[in-house]
Write an enzyme that holds these catalytic residues in place. Structure first.
Site, PDB file in Angstrom:
ATOM      1  N   ARG A 194       0.830  -1.219   0.000  1.00 23.55           N
ATOM      2  CA  ARG A 194       0.000   0.000   0.000  1.00 23.55           C
ATOM      3  C   ARG A 194       0.862   1.265   0.000  1.00 23.55           C
ATOM      4  NH1 ARG A 194      -3.881  -3.133  -1.749  1.00 23.55           N
ATOM      5  NH2 ARG A 194      -4.488  -4.725  -0.272  1.00 23.55           N
ATOM      6  N   ASN A 236       2.582  -7.708   7.870  1.00 25.14           N
ATOM      7  CA  ASN A 236       2.633  -9.027   7.230  1.00 25.14           C
ATOM      8  C   ASN A 236       4.116  -9.378   7.216  1.00 25.14           C
ATOM      9  OD1 ASN A 236      -0.135  -9.127   6.759  1.00 25.14           O
ATOM     10  ND2 ASN A 236       0.059  -8.009   4.836  1.00 25.14           N
ATOM     11  N   GLU A 317      -5.835 -12.308   8.254  1.00 20.32           N
ATOM     12  CA  GLU A 317      -5.471 -12.393   6.844  1.00 20.32           C
ATOM     13  C   GLU A 317      -4.314 -13.369   6.608  1.00 20.32           C
ATOM     14  OE1 GLU A 317      -4.921  -8.237   5.695  1.00 20.32           O
ATOM     15  OE2 GLU A 317      -7.065  -8.078   5.280  1.00 20.32           O
ATOM     16  N   LYS A 386      -7.869  -0.024  14.513  1.00 13.08           N
ATOM     17  CA  LYS A 386      -8.104   0.907  13.402  1.00 13.08           C
ATOM     18  C   LYS A 386      -9.233   1.873  13.756  1.00 13.08           C
ATOM     19  CE  LYS A 386      -6.301  -2.061   9.739  1.00 13.08           C
ATOM     20  NZ  LYS A 386      -6.418  -2.570   8.370  1.00 13.08           N
ATOM     21  N   ASP A 391     -12.058  -1.093   7.447  1.00  9.47           N
ATOM     22  CA  ASP A 391     -10.653  -1.048   7.025  1.00  9.47           C
ATOM     23  C   ASP A 391     -10.313   0.257   6.315  1.00  9.47           C
ATOM     24  OD1 ASP A 391      -8.083  -1.782   6.459  1.00  9.47           O
ATOM     25  OD2 ASP A 391      -8.581  -3.119   4.792  1.00  9.47           O
ATOM     26  N   GLU A 413      -5.126   3.273  15.351  1.00 12.20           N
ATOM     27  CA  GLU A 413      -4.279   3.095  14.164  1.00 12.20           C
ATOM     28  C   GLU A 413      -4.962   3.828  13.009  1.00 12.20           C
ATOM     29  OE1 GLU A 413      -3.258  -1.001  13.211  1.00 12.20           O
ATOM     30  OE2 GLU A 413      -2.935  -0.503  11.110  1.00 12.20           O
ATOM     31  N   GLU A 419      -4.640   4.091   0.816  1.00  8.45           N
ATOM     32  CA  GLU A 419      -4.997   2.835   0.169  1.00  8.45           C
ATOM     33  C   GLU A 419      -6.367   2.887  -0.504  1.00  8.45           C
ATOM     34  OE1 GLU A 419      -4.989  -0.530   2.825  1.00  8.45           O
ATOM     35  OE2 GLU A 419      -5.998  -1.825   1.390  1.00  8.45           O
ATOM     36  N   TRP A 569     -14.779  -9.811   0.966  1.00 11.48           N
ATOM     37  CA  TRP A 569     -13.846  -9.055   0.130  1.00 11.48           C
ATOM     38  C   TRP A 569     -14.588  -8.526  -1.103  1.00 11.48           C
ATOM     39  CZ3 TRP A 569      -8.796 -12.563   0.424  1.00 11.48           C
ATOM     40  CH2 TRP A 569      -8.234 -12.409   1.693  1.00 11.48           C
TER      41      TRP A 569
HETATM   42  C1  GCV Z   1      -0.843  -4.954   5.805  1.00  8.96           C
HETATM   43  C2  GCV Z   1      -5.912  -4.212   4.663  1.00  8.96           C
HETATM   44  C3  GCV Z   1      -4.890  -3.975   3.593  1.00  8.96           C
HETATM   45  C4  GCV Z   1      -3.699  -4.902   3.728  1.00  8.96           C
HETATM   46  C5  GCV Z   1      -3.128  -4.728   5.142  1.00  8.96           C
HETATM   47  C6  GCV Z   1      -4.234  -5.025   6.148  1.00  8.96           C
HETATM   48  C7  GCV Z   1      -3.787  -4.811   7.570  1.00  8.96           C
HETATM   49  O1  GCV Z   1      -6.527  -5.440   4.475  1.00  8.96           O
HETATM   50  O2  GCV Z   1      -5.487  -4.116   2.335  1.00  8.96           O
HETATM   51  O3  GCV Z   1      -2.751  -4.562   2.772  1.00  8.96           O
HETATM   52  O4  GCV Z   1      -2.030  -5.564   5.351  1.00  8.96           O
HETATM   53  O5  GCV Z   1      -5.317  -4.153   5.913  1.00  8.96           O
HETATM   54  O6  GCV Z   1      -4.057  -3.737   8.093  1.00  8.96           O
HETATM   55  O7  GCV Z   1      -3.184  -5.690   8.149  1.00  8.96           O
END
Ligand code: GCV
Length: 728
Positions: A194, A236, A317, A386, A391, A413, A419, A569
Site C-alpha cells: 500500500r 505481514n 489475513e 483501526k 478497514d 491506528e 490505500e 472481500w
Molecule cells: C498490511 C488491509 C490492507 C492490507 C493490510 C491489512 C492490515 O486489508 O489491504 O494490505 O495488510 O489491511 O491492516 O493488516
C-alpha cells in the site's frame, strides 16, 4: 498540551503577513518538495528585521547528539529564515540571547527555578519563555530532558516560519500521547505494501555498512512534528527481520534515528521461533517458544538498548498467531510482553482480526474477537485498533472497541497512506477525517467520553498511551508521491501530539511552512484542503457506502465485484443493492452490530430517522424512494452527491490554476497534473457507480446530474488503475 500563550498584538502579525505577500510573489523558485515543511528560506524583510532583534545569539547548552541536533537545526534554521548567521555563543552575553538547555545540561536553565514545572511537562515537554535578566531580554527553551529541548527548538522555528510574534513568549507544551509511531508496511525487498511513493526508504542490502543520509532527514522530519517511533517492517512480517543479520541492520537505522528521539520497533511474525529458531511449535504456552522470544529480546536490546518493542498482526489475513496453536490473543500478547518487559519494551497487538463465519458481519468481527479479553492484557501491551470497524475507508463510524475496553490500553491506528483514498493521486487532507474520529463520543462513561480521551488515557486513567499511523513515505523525491500527501504525514504528527488541534490550525501551519505565506493563497489552499475529504467521500462512498473499490488494489470503483471466495472481500457484500434499496442493515433486523455501541450512540445509529446521513447506508438498508433531509429521494441524493464531488474536483483545478504566481512552478505543475487525474477519477466514480446502482433503482438521473461518459460495460471492462500507470 498544557497551554500556549502568546502575548502580542495582532496588529504586528498582520503587518508581517503583508510583507509575506510582497516577498513571496517575487521569490517563487523551483522546488522538488524534498525539504518538506522544513524549508528555511528567508522570511519577508519586515519579519526578518523584527526577529533579528529578538535573536542575536544562540546558546545551546549540552553536547549530546540530541543537543547537537538541536543546535544544528537552530543555527541552520535561523540562518536561512533570517538571511544571516546568528552567532552561536556559550554564555548569555547580551540582549536577545536564545538559550536552549535541560535542567541537567544547562546551568542557566537550572538556575531559573523551573525544576518542578519542567518535571511536570515530562521528558518530551518544553517551556519557551521570554525572561528579563539583569535588564536583558532572553528567550529560553527549557526542558527536563533532551527530547523536550529538541521539540522546543522545532516549535520556536515553526513560530518564525508561520510569522508568529516572539517578543513575549510563554509556551508550555507536552505531548498528550506517549507513543507517536509510524507503521511502515515495508518489505525486506524494498517493496511497500500500500505504498505509493516509490520504494522503501530502508536499503537493507546496503545496511549496516552504508546508512543513507536520507534516514537522518526522515528522523529529523519526524522529530519536527513530535513522532517518536517507527516500526520498520510490514505487519505481514517476514521472520528474517528478527535474524541476527537483520538486527545489525536495524541497529544501524536506530543509531541514525536516535539523536532525533525516534525509536525503532519491529513487526514480529508469530511463528518466528519455528522459522528462525528451528522449534517445532510457536505455541505461546510452550516454555521453549517463550524462552526463544526472551532470548531474542535480550539479543535485540544488546544491540539496540532503546528498542521500542514489537507490533504484531496475529491470526489475521493468513498471518500465524496464538490461535494457530489453540491459544488466545492474551496468551500470545502477554508471552511477547514478558519477553520485552525487563527492557522497558511494549507490544502493540493489532485488533484487525476478522474471522468469517457464514452470515457474519465483518464490521462486528474485531469486537467479537477482542472485547472479551478486556482487562487481561499485560501492562506493557497496547491494543492497536483501526479508526473504523472495517478497514480505512474514506469514512467510517468510530470503531466500537473504543468504548468497550476500559481496562485495556487502546491505541488508534490511522492510515496515512491512501490505500482506499485515491493513492498518491488524489489531494485529500486527512486531518478532518481524523478529527471527526477523535471527537466521536463513545458515551462509555457518559457524555463527553470521546475517542481522544480514550486514546490519551484520561478517560480510563491510563499512562501508557499511543497512536499509530501507517506511513505514506518512500523514496520518491518528495517523500510521499503527492506534494499534498506530505500534509497528512504532518497532520498525523501534530494530532498525535495534540488530538484536539484543529484541522484549520494544522492546515494553516503546513501551508505557510511548505507552500506559501501569501495570505490570499494561504486562504484558498487551506479551504481546498479542508473541503477535500468531504469532496472525496462525495465522489467515492457517500452516505455511508463503503468498500466498493476495485479488486485487491482498491483504486477506483467496482461495486459490481462479487468474484472473491471470501464474501467480505466483495463490494456486493457491503452495499447490498437490490430492487428495494441500498445499504447494509446493521440494526436488529439485520446483523445488529449496532448493538456494540453504547446506548445513546446505538439508538441514534439504529434509527432510520436519527442516523446521521453520512452513515445511513452503513447501518441501514434504505428504500430508493426514502426521503432524505434535503427532501430528495435516496436515489436523487446519491446522484447529486456524486455530481457534487465531480464539481468540487473541477473547481479545485481552477482554484489551483489561479495560484500559479504564488507557488513555485515545479510544485505547482506537479499538483496540477495530479488534480487532472483526480477529476478524471471522480467522473469515473460517479458514472460507474450510478450506472451500476441504476440497474437496481430503475430511476433516471435527476436534473443537474450529468449523463455518464461511458457505458456500464465499458467501466466494468477495465480497472481505473489500468487506464493510467501513473496511478501506481
Ligand atoms: C498490511 C488491509 C490492507 C492490507 C493490510 C491489512 C492490515 O486489508 O489491504 O494490505 O495488510 O489491511 O491492516 O493488516
Amino acid at each position: 498540551m498544557l497551554s500556549l500563550g502568546l502575548k502580542t498584538s495582532r496588529g504586528r502579525l498582520v503587518a508581517c503577513l503583508a510583507f509575506a505577500s510582497v516577498f513571496f510573489a517575487g521569490a517563487a523558485r523551483a522546488e522538488d518538495g524534498y525539504r518538506l515543511w522544513l524549508r528555511y528560506d528567508p522570511l519577508p524583510a519586515g519579519a526578518t528585521r523584527e526577529y533579528r532583534a529578538r535573536v542575536t545569539s544562540v546558546v545551546v547548552q549540552g553536547e549530546s547528539a540530541t543537543m547537537q541536533a538541536a543546535r544544528a537545526e537552530l543555527v541552520e534554521g535561523l540562518k536561512g529564515l533570517l538571511g544571516a548567521s546568528v552567532p552561536a555563543a556559550t554564555q548569555v552575553e547580551g540582549d536577545g540571547a536564545l538559550v536552549v538547555g535541560t535542567l541537567r545540561s544547562s546551568a542557566f536553565v537550572a538556575r531559573l527555578g523551573w525544576g518542578k514545572a519542567l518535571a511536570a511537562l515530562g521528558p518530551e515537554g518544553f517551556r519557551i519563555r521570554t525572561v528579563k535578566l539583569g535588564g536583558r531580554s532572553v528567550t529560553v527553551i527549557a526542558s527536563s530532558d533532551e527530547a523536550g529541548a529538541l521539540y522546543g527548538v522545532f516549535h520556536f522555528l515553526r513560530l518564525l516560519q508561520t510569522l508568529q510574534p516572539t517578543n513575549d513568549l510563554d509556551v508550555s507544551q507536552k505531548p498528550r500521547l506517549r507513543l507517536r509511531v509510524l507503521d511502515h508496511w515495508d518489505n525486506l525487498d524494498r517493496s511497500v505494501e500500500r505504498g505509493y511513493a516509490g520504494r522503501s526508504l530502508w536499503d537493507w542490502e546496503a545496511l549496516p555498512e552504508k546508512v543513507d543520509p536520507r534516514l537522518r532527514d526522515y528522523a529529523r522530519a519526524n522529530a519536527s512534528i513530535g513522532i517518536n517511533g517507527s516500526v520498520l517492517n510490514n505487519v505481514n512480517a517476514d521472520s528474517q527481520s528478527l535474524s541476527a543479520e537483520y538486527l545489525k541492520k536495524t541497529a544501524a537505522v536506530a543509531d541514525a534515528f536516535r539523536p532525533y528521539g525516534v525509536r525503532v520497533y519491529l513487526s514480529a511474525r508469530f511463528s518466528a521461533p519455528i522459522e528462525l529458531g528451528g522449534l517445532k511449535t510457536a505455541d505461546p504456552l510452550d516454555p521453549q517458544a517463550a524462552e526463544w522470544w526472551r532470548r531474542k529480546a535480550d539479543e535485540i536490546y544488546r544491540l539496540i538498548p532503546d528498542f521500542g518493542g514489537f507490533l504484531v498482526k496475529a491470526n489475521s489475513e493468513g498471518q500465524p498467531g496464538p490461535r494457530t496453536y489453540g491459544r488466545d490473543h492474551v496468551d500470545g500478547a502477554n508471552m511477547l510482553a514478558a519477553a520485552v518487559a525487563p527492557h522497558g519494551g511494549v507490544v502493540m497487538w493489532r485488533a484487525f482480526v476478522y474471522d468469517m463465519k457464514p452470515g457474519y458481519d465483518r464490521a462486528g468481527a474485531a469486537y467479537d474477537n477482542l472485547q472479551p479479553f478486556d482487562g487481561r492484557f499485560a501492562p506493557n501491551v497496547l491494543l492497536q485498533v483501526k479508526n473504523g470497524p472495517i478497514d480505512f475507508q474514506p469514512r467510517e463510524p468510530f470503531h466500537p472497541l473504543f468504548g468497550a475496553m476500559p481496562r485495556t490500553r487502546l491505541m488508534p491506528e490511522l492510515q496515512i497512506t491512501q490505500e482506499y483514498l485515491g493513492f498518491s493521486n488524489h489531494l485529500v487532507f486527512l486531518a478532518p477525517m481524523w478529527r471527526e474520529f477523535l471527537a466521536s463520543d463513545t458515551h462509555a462513561r457518559g457524555r463527553g467520553s470521546t475517542v481522544a480521551k480514550v486514546a490519551d488515557g484520561s478517560l480510563n486513567r491510563q499512562r501508557l498511551t499511543g497512536m499509530a499511523g501507517v506511513a505514506n513515505t518512500g523514496t520518491a523525491r518528495n517523500w510521499t508521491g503527492h506534494h499534498f500527501a506530505q500534509a497528512n504525514w504532518y497532520a498525523f504528527g501534530r494530532l498525535a501530539w495534540n488530538p484536539d488541534a484543529t484541522s484549520q490550525q494544522v492546515a494553516d501551519e503546513w501551508v505557510k511552512m511548505t507552500l506559501t505565506r501569501d495570505p490570499p493563497a494561504v486562504t484558498s489552499i487551506t479551504r481546498l484542503m479542508l473541503e477535500s475529504h468531504e469532496a472525496l467521500v462525495a465522489y467515492m462512498t457517500p452516505l455511508g457506502l463503503h468498500h466498493i473499490m476495485w479488486g485487491g488494489h482498491h483504486y477506483g470503483p467496482a461495486p459490481w465485484e462479487n468474484q472473491f471466495d471470501r464474501d467480505d472481500w466483495n463490494p456486493t457484500y457491503y452495499h447490498r443493492a437490490d430492487a428495494a434499496g441500498l445499504g447494509f442493515d446493521r440494526t436488529k433486523t439485520g446483523s445488529n452490530t449496532v448493538s456494540q455501541y453504547h446506548a445513546p450512540v446505538r439508538a441514534r445509529f439504529a434509527s432510520l430517522s436519527a442516523c446521521p446521513e453520512e452513515f445511513l447506508l452503513w447501518f441501514h438498508h434504505v428504500p430508493w424512494g426514502h426521503r432524505m433531509r434535503s427532501g430528495r429521494t435516496l436515489w436523487d441524493e446519491l446522484a447529486h452527491s456524486y455530481q457534487r464531488g465531480v464539481d468540487w474536483a473541477r473547481a479545485a483545478r481552477k482554484s489551483w490554476d489561479s495560484l500559479a504566481g504564488s507557488i513555485d512552478e515545479e510544485r505547482h505543475a506537479a499538483v496540477a497534473r495530479k488534480l487532472a487525474i483526480q477529476e478524471r477519477d471522480a467522473v469515473w466514480w460517479r458514472d460507474s457507480v450510478l450506472l451500476y446502482f441504476q440497474t437496481f433503482s430503475k430511476r433516471p438521473l435527476p436534473a443537474g446530474v450529468e449523463q455518464p461518459q461511458k457505458t456500464l460495460e465499458e467501466y466494468k471492462a477495465k480497472s481505473l488503475l489500468d487506464v493510467d500507470a501513473s496511478a501506481r
